[in-house]
Design an enzyme around this catalytic site. Structure first.
Site, PDB file in Angstrom:
ATOM      1  N   ALA A 176       0.875  -1.175   0.000  1.00 28.03           N
ATOM      2  CA  ALA A 176       0.000   0.000   0.000  1.00 28.03           C
ATOM      3  C   ALA A 176       0.913   1.226   0.000  1.00 28.03           C
ATOM      4  O   ALA A 176       2.059   1.159   0.457  1.00 28.03           O
ATOM      5  CB  ALA A 176      -0.883  -0.017   1.233  1.00 28.03           C
ATOM      6  N   GLY A 201       0.552  -4.874   0.883  1.00 34.92           N
ATOM      7  CA  GLY A 201      -0.617  -4.957   0.004  1.00 34.92           C
ATOM      8  C   GLY A 201      -0.341  -5.731  -1.271  1.00 34.92           C
ATOM      9  O   GLY A 201      -1.269  -6.272  -1.886  1.00 34.92           O
ATOM     10  N   GLU A 261      -0.735  -9.271  -0.313  1.00 36.97           N
ATOM     11  CA  GLU A 261      -2.179  -9.478  -0.121  1.00 36.97           C
ATOM     12  C   GLU A 261      -2.907  -9.567  -1.466  1.00 36.97           C
ATOM     13  O   GLU A 261      -3.829 -10.363  -1.629  1.00 36.97           O
ATOM     14  CB  GLU A 261      -2.747  -8.346   0.745  1.00 36.97           C
ATOM     15  CG  GLU A 261      -2.239  -8.431   2.188  1.00 36.97           C
ATOM     16  CD  GLU A 261      -2.522  -7.190   3.008  1.00 36.97           C
ATOM     17  OE1 GLU A 261      -2.089  -6.091   2.601  1.00 36.97           O
ATOM     18  OE2 GLU A 261      -3.168  -7.300   4.053  1.00 36.97           O
ATOM     19  N   GLU A 279       4.254  -4.759   7.583  1.00 35.18           N
ATOM     20  CA  GLU A 279       3.457  -3.691   8.210  1.00 35.18           C
ATOM     21  C   GLU A 279       3.819  -3.396   9.663  1.00 35.18           C
ATOM     22  O   GLU A 279       3.798  -2.233  10.075  1.00 35.18           O
ATOM     23  CB  GLU A 279       1.959  -4.035   8.131  1.00 35.18           C
ATOM     24  CG  GLU A 279       1.359  -3.898   6.741  1.00 35.18           C
ATOM     25  CD  GLU A 279       1.502  -5.148   5.889  1.00 35.18           C
ATOM     26  OE1 GLU A 279       2.234  -6.075   6.287  1.00 35.18           O
ATOM     27  OE2 GLU A 279       0.891  -5.196   4.814  1.00 35.18           O
TER      28      GLU A 279
HETATM   29  N1  COA Z   1       4.595   3.143  -0.871  1.00 35.78           N
HETATM   30  C1  COA Z   1       4.990   4.294  -1.471  1.00 35.78           C
HETATM   31  N2  COA Z   1       6.116   4.387  -2.191  1.00 35.78           N
HETATM   32  C2  COA Z   1       6.890   3.301  -2.300  1.00 35.78           C
HETATM   33  C3  COA Z   1       6.550   2.076  -1.689  1.00 35.78           C
HETATM   34  C4  COA Z   1       5.340   2.027  -0.957  1.00 35.78           C
HETATM   35  N3  COA Z   1       4.920   0.893  -0.374  1.00 35.78           N
HETATM   36  N4  COA Z   1       7.520   1.178  -1.955  1.00 35.78           N
HETATM   37  C5  COA Z   1       8.421   1.815  -2.710  1.00 35.78           C
HETATM   38  N5  COA Z   1       8.045   3.091  -2.925  1.00 35.78           N
HETATM   39  C6  COA Z   1       8.758   4.129  -3.679  1.00 35.78           C
HETATM   40  C7  COA Z   1       9.950   4.650  -2.914  1.00 35.78           C
HETATM   41  O1  COA Z   1       9.552   5.632  -1.970  1.00 35.78           O
HETATM   42  C8  COA Z   1      10.808   5.199  -4.026  1.00 35.78           C
HETATM   43  O2  COA Z   1      10.291   6.447  -4.413  1.00 35.78           O
HETATM   44  P1  COA Z   1      11.283   7.676  -4.721  1.00 35.78           P
HETATM   45  O3  COA Z   1      12.084   7.216  -5.893  1.00 35.78           O
HETATM   46  O4  COA Z   1      10.354   8.803  -5.040  1.00 35.78           O
HETATM   47  O5  COA Z   1      12.102   7.868  -3.487  1.00 35.78           O
HETATM   48  C9  COA Z   1      10.550   4.227  -5.176  1.00 35.78           C
HETATM   49  O6  COA Z   1       9.324   3.553  -4.843  1.00 35.78           O
HETATM   50  C10 COA Z   1      11.620   3.174  -5.302  1.00 35.78           C
HETATM   51  O7  COA Z   1      11.796   2.536  -4.052  1.00 35.78           O
HETATM   52  P2  COA Z   1      13.209   2.416  -3.301  1.00 35.78           P
HETATM   53  O8  COA Z   1      12.938   2.230  -1.841  1.00 35.78           O
HETATM   54  O9  COA Z   1      14.113   3.528  -3.699  1.00 35.78           O
HETATM   55  O10 COA Z   1      13.755   1.060  -3.956  1.00 35.78           O
HETATM   56  P3  COA Z   1      14.740   0.010  -3.287  1.00 35.78           P
HETATM   57  O11 COA Z   1      15.092  -0.967  -4.355  1.00 35.78           O
HETATM   58  O12 COA Z   1      15.842   0.683  -2.558  1.00 35.78           O
HETATM   59  O13 COA Z   1      13.857  -0.763  -2.181  1.00 35.78           O
HETATM   60  C11 COA Z   1      11.906  -1.893  -1.351  1.00 35.78           C
HETATM   61  C12 COA Z   1      12.767  -1.542  -2.580  1.00 35.78           C
HETATM   62  C13 COA Z   1      10.653  -2.603  -1.865  1.00 35.78           C
HETATM   63  C14 COA Z   1      12.671  -2.829  -0.418  1.00 35.78           C
HETATM   64  C15 COA Z   1      11.521  -0.595  -0.597  1.00 35.78           C
HETATM   65  O14 COA Z   1      10.992   0.333  -1.549  1.00 35.78           O
HETATM   66  C16 COA Z   1      10.490  -0.787   0.463  1.00 35.78           C
HETATM   67  O15 COA Z   1      10.831  -1.269   1.557  1.00 35.78           O
HETATM   68  N6  COA Z   1       9.216  -0.414   0.202  1.00 35.78           N
HETATM   69  C17 COA Z   1       8.172  -0.473   1.182  1.00 35.78           C
HETATM   70  C18 COA Z   1       7.706  -1.886   1.403  1.00 35.78           C
HETATM   71  C19 COA Z   1       6.622  -1.937   2.459  1.00 35.78           C
HETATM   72  O16 COA Z   1       6.866  -1.704   3.629  1.00 35.78           O
HETATM   73  N7  COA Z   1       5.408  -2.265   2.034  1.00 35.78           N
HETATM   74  C20 COA Z   1       4.289  -2.402   2.903  1.00 35.78           C
HETATM   75  C21 COA Z   1       3.488  -1.167   2.959  1.00 35.78           C
HETATM   76  S1  COA Z   1       2.101  -1.378   4.057  1.00 35.78           S
END
Ligand code: COA
Length: 260
Positions: free
Chosen positions: A66, A111, A114, A134
């Site tokens: 999400a 999400g 999910e 989460e």
């Molecule tokens: N919501 C909003 N934006 C997200 C996102 C999310 N769940 N997951 C990734 N993004 C965005 C990042 O903020 C980043 O945006 P930016 O370029 O404007 O800074 C872009 O996507 C790329 O992500 P980034 O974190 O730079 O890539 P990465 O390869 O270093 O890491 C992940 C990848 C998936 C490990 C990391 O993005 C992450 O931990 N995301 C969140 C996962 C999460 O907790 N999901 C559950 C949400 S309830």
């Protein structure tokens, strides 16, 4: 299909290839994506030319969760409404009367995991990553994850994944039953299409009845579940596809099914 801002759709010989298309945010689910998913699945439900759906992500993620930026601004009331909106989308995908295959090409977190779990079957790339992060954000899975994950992998394993918020690879996801098949990244979509083509070559009315029987049965006890099965059997048994399928077998020829 109408045009969508955050989705790409292509009908390939009756198989709908649906891509979530917000690659700059790793396809994170904001309100717009959820609304559009809900709308496109309504369209798919009534489109007789789409017999199965493959759901995947554009770029290096399936769905990284999400949208955290959007959620960070929500009040408690709005946060609850956002979760209910997400839950309704998952429910719509789970109950649509057509097979939906997740082709998990990359991150399927929160999400995204999910969403994959709401699909009927999960195929994954060797590069896919799964998890429910989460609790590390101070919340819990809110798009059905606390309910669907234990149904797929068991109670203890679901708690292991949700409490620890650890991210696991595709092979581990397969070993615990979260994923059915794993493929090299370059083969994922073709393998999903091959399987979808196999499914759509069967009687559609029978496949959707089997989907309903399995899903409804898992929500209840065994005696009630087998009653669901008997009821779900009635529509295919009364269909032209049953006559065609059985006649074709007896005549030693391939069946040509006509139900939608
Ligand atoms: N919501 C909003 N934006 C997200 C996102 C999310 N769940 N997951 C990734 N993004 C965005 C990042 O903020 C980043 O945006 P930016 O370029 O404007 O800074 C872009 O996507 C790329 O992500 P980034 O974190 O730079 O890539 P990465 O390869 O270093 O890491 C992940 C990848 C998936 C490990 C990391 O993005 C992450 O931990 N995301 C969140 C996962 C999460 O907790 N999901 C559950 C949400 S309830």
């Amino acid at each position: 299909m109408k045009n969508y801002n955050t989705l790409l759709f292509e009908n390939k010989d009756g198989i709908g290839i649906l891509k979530i298309n917000r690659p700059d945010a790793l396809n994170a689910l904001n309100a717009e994506v959820l609304t559009e998913l809900s709308e496109i699945f309504d369209e798919i439900a009534t489109d007789g030319d789409v017999k199965a759906v493959i759901l995947t992500g554009e770029g290096r993620a399936f769905v990284a969760g999400a949208d955290i930026a959007a959620m960070s601004k929500l009040s408690v009331i709005d946060g609850r409404a956002f979760m209910i909106k997400g839950q309704a989308v998952m429910q719509k995908i789970e109950t649509i009367e057509k097979p939906v295959i997740a082709a998990v090409n990359g991150f399927a977190l929160g999400g995204g995991c999910e969403l994959a779990m709401a699909c009927d079957i999960r195929f994954a790339s060797e590069k896919a990553k799964f998890g429910q992060p989460e609790v590390g954000l101070g919340i819990i899975p809110g798009f059905g994850g606390t309910q669907r994950l234990p149904r797929l992998v068991g109670k203890g394993m679901a708690k292991l994944l949700i409490f620890g918020a650890e991210i696991i690879g595709a092979e581990e996801a397969k070993s615990i039953g979260l994923v059915e098949k794993v493929f090299p990244p370059e083969d994922l979509l073709a393998e999903a299409e091959k399987f979808a083509a196999l499914v759509v070559s069967k009687a559609p009315i029978a496949v959707s009845a089997a989907k309903a029987a399995i899903n409804n049965g898992l929500n209840t006890d065994l005696p009630t579940g087998v009653n669901f099965e008997a009821e779900a059997l009635v529509a295919p048994f009364g269909s032209a596809d049953r006559i065609e399928g059985m006649t074709a077998f007896l005549e030693k020829r391939a069946a040509a099914f006509t139900s939608k």
